[in-house]
Enzyme design. Structure first.
Site, PDB file in Angstrom:
ATOM      1  N   THR A  15      -3.377   5.602  -4.253  1.00 18.74           N
ATOM      2  CA  THR A  15      -2.103   6.664  -3.680  1.00 18.74           C
ATOM      3  C   THR A  15      -0.817   6.084  -4.444  1.00 18.74           C
ATOM      4  O   THR A  15      -0.091   7.165  -4.903  1.00 18.74           O
ATOM      5  CB  THR A  15      -1.755   5.657  -2.318  1.00 18.74           C
ATOM      6  OG1 THR A  15      -1.871   4.874  -2.353  1.00 18.74           O
ATOM      7  CG2 THR A  15      -3.008   6.234  -1.263  1.00 18.74           C
ATOM      8  N   THR A  16      -0.451   4.938  -4.931  1.00 17.29           N
ATOM      9  CA  THR A  16       0.706   4.918  -5.822  1.00 17.29           C
ATOM     10  C   THR A  16       0.608   5.244  -6.913  1.00 17.29           C
ATOM     11  O   THR A  16       1.397   6.161  -7.595  1.00 17.29           O
ATOM     12  CB  THR A  16       0.972   3.251  -5.803  1.00 17.29           C
ATOM     13  OG1 THR A  16       0.746   2.406  -4.649  1.00 17.29           O
ATOM     14  CG2 THR A  16       2.412   2.951  -6.320  1.00 17.29           C
ATOM     15  N   ASP A  31      -9.351  -0.510   2.489  1.00 20.16           N
ATOM     16  CA  ASP A  31      -9.617   0.076   1.321  1.00 20.16           C
ATOM     17  C   ASP A  31     -10.655  -0.361   0.378  1.00 20.16           C
ATOM     18  O   ASP A  31     -11.091   0.487  -0.227  1.00 20.16           O
ATOM     19  CB  ASP A  31      -8.109  -0.273   0.314  1.00 20.16           C
ATOM     20  CG  ASP A  31      -6.887   0.397   0.998  1.00 20.16           C
ATOM     21  OD1 ASP A  31      -6.919   1.149   1.823  1.00 20.16           O
ATOM     22  OD2 ASP A  31      -5.783  -0.009   0.432  1.00 20.16           O
ATOM     23  N   ASP A  56       0.974  -1.164  -0.063  1.00 17.86           N
ATOM     24  CA  ASP A  56      -0.007   0.007   0.095  1.00 17.86           C
ATOM     25  C   ASP A  56       0.625   1.245   0.133  1.00 17.86           C
ATOM     26  O   ASP A  56       1.772   1.496   0.907  1.00 17.86           O
ATOM     27  CB  ASP A  56      -0.939   0.020   1.148  1.00 17.86           C
ATOM     28  CG  ASP A  56      -2.116   1.219   1.390  1.00 17.86           C
ATOM     29  OD1 ASP A  56      -2.771   1.036   0.312  1.00 17.86           O
ATOM     30  OD2 ASP A  56      -1.618   1.949   2.123  1.00 17.86           O
TER      31      ASP A  56
HETATM   32  P1  ADP Z   1      -2.738   2.184  -6.137  1.00 16.19           P
HETATM   33  O1  ADP Z   1      -1.899   2.399  -4.850  1.00 16.19           O
HETATM   34  O2  ADP Z   1      -2.523   3.324  -7.052  1.00 16.19           O
HETATM   35  O3  ADP Z   1      -3.980   2.048  -5.980  1.00 16.19           O
HETATM   36  P2  ADP Z   1      -2.254  -0.362  -6.757  1.00 16.19           P
HETATM   37  O4  ADP Z   1      -0.947  -1.300  -6.621  1.00 16.19           O
HETATM   38  O5  ADP Z   1      -3.464  -0.905  -6.160  1.00 16.19           O
HETATM   39  O6  ADP Z   1      -1.696   0.969  -6.816  1.00 16.19           O
HETATM   40  O7  ADP Z   1      -2.518  -0.479  -8.379  1.00 16.19           O
HETATM   41  C1  ADP Z   1      -3.570   0.142  -8.978  1.00 16.19           C
HETATM   42  C2  ADP Z   1      -3.444  -0.118 -10.735  1.00 16.19           C
HETATM   43  O8  ADP Z   1      -3.582  -1.537 -11.104  1.00 16.19           O
HETATM   44  C3  ADP Z   1      -4.667   0.692 -11.481  1.00 16.19           C
HETATM   45  O9  ADP Z   1      -4.220   1.287 -12.468  1.00 16.19           O
HETATM   46  C4  ADP Z   1      -5.573  -0.343 -11.508  1.00 16.19           C
HETATM   47  O10 ADP Z   1      -6.383  -0.177 -12.667  1.00 16.19           O
HETATM   48  C5  ADP Z   1      -4.638  -1.641 -12.136  1.00 16.19           C
HETATM   49  N1  ADP Z   1      -5.249  -2.759 -12.135  1.00 16.19           N
HETATM   50  C6  ADP Z   1      -6.073  -3.423 -10.941  1.00 16.19           C
HETATM   51  N2  ADP Z   1      -6.220  -4.537 -11.234  1.00 16.19           N
HETATM   52  C7  ADP Z   1      -5.936  -4.844 -12.721  1.00 16.19           C
HETATM   53  C8  ADP Z   1      -5.939  -6.028 -13.612  1.00 16.19           C
HETATM   54  N3  ADP Z   1      -6.459  -7.049 -13.147  1.00 16.19           N
HETATM   55  N4  ADP Z   1      -5.304  -5.546 -14.846  1.00 16.19           N
HETATM   56  C9  ADP Z   1      -4.469  -4.714 -15.087  1.00 16.19           C
HETATM   57  N5  ADP Z   1      -4.383  -3.626 -14.222  1.00 16.19           N
HETATM   58  C10 ADP Z   1      -4.984  -3.692 -12.927  1.00 16.19           C
END
Ligand code: ADP
Ligand code: MG
Length: 567
Positions: A128-129, A421, A95
């Site tokens: 956040t990321t 979350d 996270d």
């Molecule tokens: P954040 O802290 O920004 O939420 P995450 O590590 O949760 O970071 O990654 C979020 C990103 O991953 C978003 O751009 C989301 O659309 C993408 N994402 C989530 N699930 C998938 C998936 N199954 N395939 C491709 N991208 C995905």
């Protein structure tokens, strides 16, 4: 959809308060030679100052380093980080906000980037990321522009135009929400966390929890996340986690002679000790006659009995006491078949009052039937190696509890973070009623549309808007990179798909290439993407506008001390 309408306390989306600039601007010593006279000291001695391009590139370097630090965690294939604090405590997480919170970052510009993560976490619970990575990329691109002699104020203006346009465009990509869609949103938020394996299970619980506390008013749905109490208990597996329409208390009944379970509970919420009152001062009572002693004890007994009688007379069969309960009183209660807990937390008392409709009484003399709360069942159950009390089936169950389980402390902690979350994004999606396809699909569409928007603007701002457009592609690029895919090929494939009008196509992190995210059911709340772009842009602008850093002595490291950060 009116995207700027009022929202519940903990899920407020806008207006966005820009993070306050943490730059220490204390008086410093600056030498101004005036007409060859003595230098004039306008600021305190012993401080340092960096200005112009030096200050700017140092700030940018620091901000980029923060973004670089969390980049590898982005997306379903992102890695986790293990953070060890000075006390040796370990946190393992994926996270972004947690990582940045745990890292003790001191550089002022780097701290501004961390503010983005905090804002994002508070308002959207996710993204956040992404927000931090976009901010880092915006700054990186603006460095190139500065190199080409584009003035920072022009860059800032371009970024502002681009960010406003992006928000406008996001609205056109928004899709409506139903219960099934909410589950997809929860699943997307849980993807890539260590809890990924049980995401279906946790998604279902989170959607149920949110929908059972959601309320409607004339402006639409409102979710107060304080109505969902998330508790954790080490032991068991994640699948042992449960949702209860009521309250879970980490307590056991005070006396083993009491019933373990009470149906049709009539609950007295008591905020006074069920004990013999102690004197305020230390007093000694001299007893000279054995009769006096037994009389004295009889009186105590009688007093306690009268307290328990008052409880019985009110019709209560359950007592939740915020203070202590005397052993003898416990015995009388057990005999009367009353279930009792002592030393309940104040917050639990309030939650119980809300859920059961009972009133907290401060004096047992005032207790009457009307004060009692009710629930269909109060039961003590063994969870792991301790006992917990479940107050279930509450009439005003606008309050639910989730008990999260997990093998070790680190597991339950990460499950709790992930679950919070998940309920957060579900609440946001339910309130706003708008979601977007993820996986870099909408971001790629925005990037493309901003490029044509830039052409209509012209001039140097056009260059800044184009830089903004390219910067957004950092999201699909990083998703690809973290999945071990070739980032350049992925971006080429993605651009091709979007030029063919496939605006929901994003990165296929599992098989490579691109895929329709609507088919893959990857959805996230529109607010998450909107806020990430907005706060990244605003913070980049704020950092770009700084051309002078004046730090007083002892204000922490100066930008020029900055030597990068390896993660
Ligand atoms: P954040 O802290 O920004 O939420 P995450 O590590 O949760 O970071 O990654 C979020 C990103 O991953 C978003 O751009 C989301 O659309 C993408 N994402 C989530 N699930 C998938 C998936 N199954 N395939 C491709 N991208 C995905
Ligand atoms: Mg996420």
């Amino acid at each position: 959809r009116n995207s700027s309408r009022r929202r519940s306390q903990r899920t407020i989306g806008r207006p966005y308060d820009p993070p306050s600039v943490a730059l220490p601007v204390e008086p410093t010593r600056v030498n101004h030679m005036q007409n060859g006279q003595q230098p004039i000291f306008i600021l305190k001695e012993g401080t340092t100052r960096t200005s112009g391009k030096g200050a700017q590139s140092n700030n940018i370097a620091a901000a980029k380093a923060v973004a670089e630090a969390v980049r590898s965690t982005l997306g379903p294939k992102g890695m986790d980080k293990m953070l060890v604090d000075s006390m040796g405590d370990v946190v393992i997480t994926n996270d972004g906000a947690t990582i940045l919170k745990e890292m003790e970052i001191e550089h002022p510009a780097a701290k501004m980037i961390i503010e983005i993560a905090k804002t994002q976490e508070q308002h959207c619970f996710d993204g956040t990321t992404s927000a931090v990575v976009i901010a880092g990329e915006l700054l990186k691109r603006s460095e190139d522009l500065v190199e080409q002699n584009v003035h920072p104020t022009v860059i800032c203006e371009g970024f502002r135009l681009a960010s406003d346009k992006a928000v406008e465009l996001i609205d056109t990509h928004g899709k409506g929400v139903n219960e099934k869609m909410l589950t997809e949103v929860a699943k997307t938020a849980l993807t890539g966390k260590s809890t990924g394996a049980v995401k279906e299970f946790l998604s279902d619980i989170s959607v149920k929890a949110v929908l059972s506390v959601a309320q409607e008013d004339d402006q639409g749905a409102i979710v107060d996340l304080d109505d969902i109490k998330v508790q954790k208990k080490q032991g068991g597996s994640i699948r042992d986690s449960t949702l209860v329409d009521g309250i879970i208390l980490d307590k056991e009944r005070v006396h083993s002679g009491m019933p373990k379970s009470v149906s049709d509970a009539r609950i007295a919420l008591v905020n006074s000790a069920i004990e013999v009152k102690k004197t305020e001062v230390d007093a000694k009572i001299q007893i000279t006659d054995p009769n006096m002693l037994s009389q004295f004890l009889d009186e105590e007994e009688q007093f306690l009995r009268s307290l328990v009688d008052k409880i019985s007379e009110s019709g209560a069969n359950t007592v939740i006491c915020q203070k202590g309960i005397d052993d003898l009183a416990q015995h009388y209660m057990a005999k009367a078949g009353i279930f009792a807990i002592r030393r309940a937390k104040k917050s639990d008392m309030e939650a119980l009052s809300k859920a059961t409709g009972g009133r907290i009484v401060n004096n047992l003399d005032d207790l009457s039937g009307e004060d009692l709360g009710s629930s269909s069942k109060v039961e003590e159950r063994k969870i792991g190696d301790s006992d917990m009390v479940f107050v279930e089936g509450c009439p005003q169950a606008k309050s639910v509890s989730v008990l999260l389980r997990g093998g070790t402390e680190h597991v339950v902690d990460e499950v709790k973070r992930a679950f919070e979350d998940a309920i957060g994004v579900v609440a946001v999606a339910h309130e706003d009623g708008s979601v977007l396809t993820g996986g870099g699909s909408v971001i790629a569409a925005l990037s493309r549309d901003l490029r044509s928007y830039a052409e209509g603007i012209g001039g140097r701002e056009q260059m800044a808007i184009e830089a903004f457009s390219s910067a957004l592609e950092v999201i699909p690029r990083t998703l690809a990179e973290n999945a071990g895919l070739d980032p350049v090929n992925t971006i080429i494939d993605l651009r091709k798909a979007h030029s063919e009008g496939k605006s929901t196509h994003g990165v296929n992190v599992y098989k490579g290439g691109v895929v329709d995210m609507a088919k893959a059911k990857v959805y996230e709340p529109s607010r998450v993407v909107e806020q990430a772009i907005q706060s990244a842009s605003e913070t980049a602008v704020m950092i770009l506008r700084i051309d002078d850093v004046i730090s007083s002595k002892g204000a922490g490291p100066m930008p020029e001390d900055f030597e990068g950060m390896d993660m």
